[in-house]
Write a protein that holds these residues in place. Structure first.
Motif, PDB file in Angstrom:
ATOM      1  N   VAL A 181      48.674  55.215  42.286  1.00  0.00           N
ATOM      2  CA  VAL A 181      49.233  54.413  43.298  1.00  0.00           C
ATOM      3  C   VAL A 181      49.337  55.276  44.645  1.00  0.00           C
ATOM      4  CG1 VAL A 181      51.717  53.568  44.225  1.00  0.00           C
ATOM      5  CG2 VAL A 181      50.944  53.182  41.692  1.00  0.00           C
ATOM      6  N   LEU A 182      49.582  56.431  44.522  1.00  0.00           N
ATOM      7  CA  LEU A 182      49.050  57.282  45.646  1.00  0.00           C
ATOM      8  C   LEU A 182      47.889  57.123  46.182  1.00  0.00           C
ATOM      9  CD1 LEU A 182      50.438  59.556  47.647  1.00  0.00           C
ATOM     10  CD2 LEU A 182      49.753  60.989  45.921  1.00  0.00           C
ATOM     11  N   ALA A 183      46.948  57.120  45.209  1.00  0.00           N
ATOM     12  CA  ALA A 183      45.564  57.273  45.676  1.00  0.00           C
ATOM     13  C   ALA A 183      45.125  55.996  46.190  1.00  0.00           C
ATOM     14  CB  ALA A 183      44.539  57.255  44.338  1.00  0.00           C
ATOM     15  N   LEU A 184      45.605  54.895  45.754  1.00  0.00           N
ATOM     16  CA  LEU A 184      45.429  53.561  46.487  1.00  0.00           C
ATOM     17  C   LEU A 184      45.905  53.498  47.711  1.00  0.00           C
ATOM     18  CD1 LEU A 184      45.845  51.405  43.637  1.00  0.00           C
ATOM     19  CD2 LEU A 184      43.666  51.806  44.359  1.00  0.00           C
ATOM     20  N   THR A 185      47.259  54.073  48.067  1.00  0.00           N
ATOM     21  CA  THR A 185      47.973  53.995  49.297  1.00  0.00           C
ATOM     22  C   THR A 185      47.003  54.854  50.244  1.00  0.00           C
ATOM     23  OG1 THR A 185      49.852  53.914  48.181  1.00  0.00           O
ATOM     24  CG2 THR A 185      49.969  54.560  50.687  1.00  0.00           C
ATOM     25  N   ARG A 186      46.305  55.771  49.992  1.00  0.00           N
ATOM     26  CA  ARG A 186      45.658  56.730  50.717  1.00  0.00           C
ATOM     27  C   ARG A 186      44.107  56.383  50.503  1.00  0.00           C
ATOM     28  NH1 ARG A 186      48.368  62.637  50.169  1.00  0.00           N
ATOM     29  NH2 ARG A 186      50.431  62.081  50.771  1.00  0.00           N
ATOM     30  N   SER A 187      43.731  55.594  50.022  1.00  0.00           N
ATOM     31  CA  SER A 187      42.166  55.369  49.662  1.00  0.00           C
ATOM     32  C   SER A 187      41.380  56.498  49.337  1.00  0.00           C
ATOM     33  CB  SER A 187      41.604  54.635  50.860  1.00  0.00           C
ATOM     34  OG  SER A 187      42.210  53.572  51.287  1.00  0.00           O
ATOM     35  N   GLU A 188      41.836  57.399  48.272  1.00  0.00           N
ATOM     36  CA  GLU A 188      41.393  58.463  47.984  1.00  0.00           C
ATOM     37  C   GLU A 188      40.661  58.434  46.423  1.00  0.00           C
ATOM     38  OE1 GLU A 188      43.468  62.040  48.379  1.00  0.00           O
ATOM     39  OE2 GLU A 188      44.514  61.429  50.122  1.00  0.00           O
ATOM     40  N   VAL A 189      39.416  58.413  46.529  1.00  0.00           N
ATOM     41  CA  VAL A 189      38.621  57.926  45.322  1.00  0.00           C
ATOM     42  C   VAL A 189      38.761  59.259  44.411  1.00  0.00           C
ATOM     43  CG1 VAL A 189      36.479  57.579  44.316  1.00  0.00           C
ATOM     44  CG2 VAL A 189      36.972  56.728  46.588  1.00  0.00           C
TER      45      VAL A 189
END
Length: 175
Positions: A63-71
């Motif tokens: 969820v955090l990665a999707l919020t920050r767009s971090e692959v």
């Protein structure tokens, strides 16, 4: 973009690589399978506790990665969530099967698998309908938070049950 089109993963992460969707599913399944193989000798309740904690942390990272767009964070979270998914399922099956009589095990496993398929299928249908009328990222975040809440509840129940079992004598547990 329809939910069965694996390009959604790349679109959510800000890239146009359709391979990322398939890779995400591979990472989830592979990490779960490897964890099941490596942890098969642990007690079922310990495996389930580890699974709940891993699922909670892994989905939180996703969820955090999707919020920050971090692959990279997305795939790390997916791997951790896969460990949680695999070990949580293994622990649950081993727990249920261990209390079933030998002649009841086939029926017990059948019910476990039916409930599991419903538990996976119904949210997928709801998510598909939600995405059709809304935002893919928001849907992923809401479902991620729901999974985290369920994983936290399972973790609390697992820890509570373990501490309860440690305090209650074996003879009293049989009653």
């Amino acid at each position: 973009m329809p939910p069965w089109d694996l390009r959604w993963c790349g679109a959510m992460l800000g890239t146009n690589a359709p391979l990322l969707g398939g890779l995400a599913l591979f990472v989830l399944a592979a990490s779960g399978g490897i964890a099941v193989l490596l942890l098969q000798n642990l007690e079922a309740r310990n495996v389930m506790t580890l699974g709940s904690a891993s699922l909670l942390g892994g989905v939180g990272l996703v969820v955090l990665a999707l919020t920050r767009s971090e692959v990279a964070l997305f795939f790390l979270g997916t791997a951790v969530a896969g460990v949680g998914f695999g070990t949580g399922f293994q622990g649950a099956v081993r727990t249920v099967v261990s209390v079933a009589a030998p002649h009841e095990r086939a029926g017990t496993l059948s019910i476990v698998f039916i409930v599991s398929y419903i538990a996976l299928g119904v949210p997928a249908i709801i998510a598909g309908a939600t995405v059709r009328h809304g935002n893919l990222l928001a849907t992923a975040q809401v479902f991620g938070i729901a999974v985290m809440a369920l994983a936290a509840a399972a973790l609390i129940a697992s820890v509570f049950t373990s501490s309860y079992r440690a305090r209650v004598p074996t003879a009293a547990r049989r009653c």
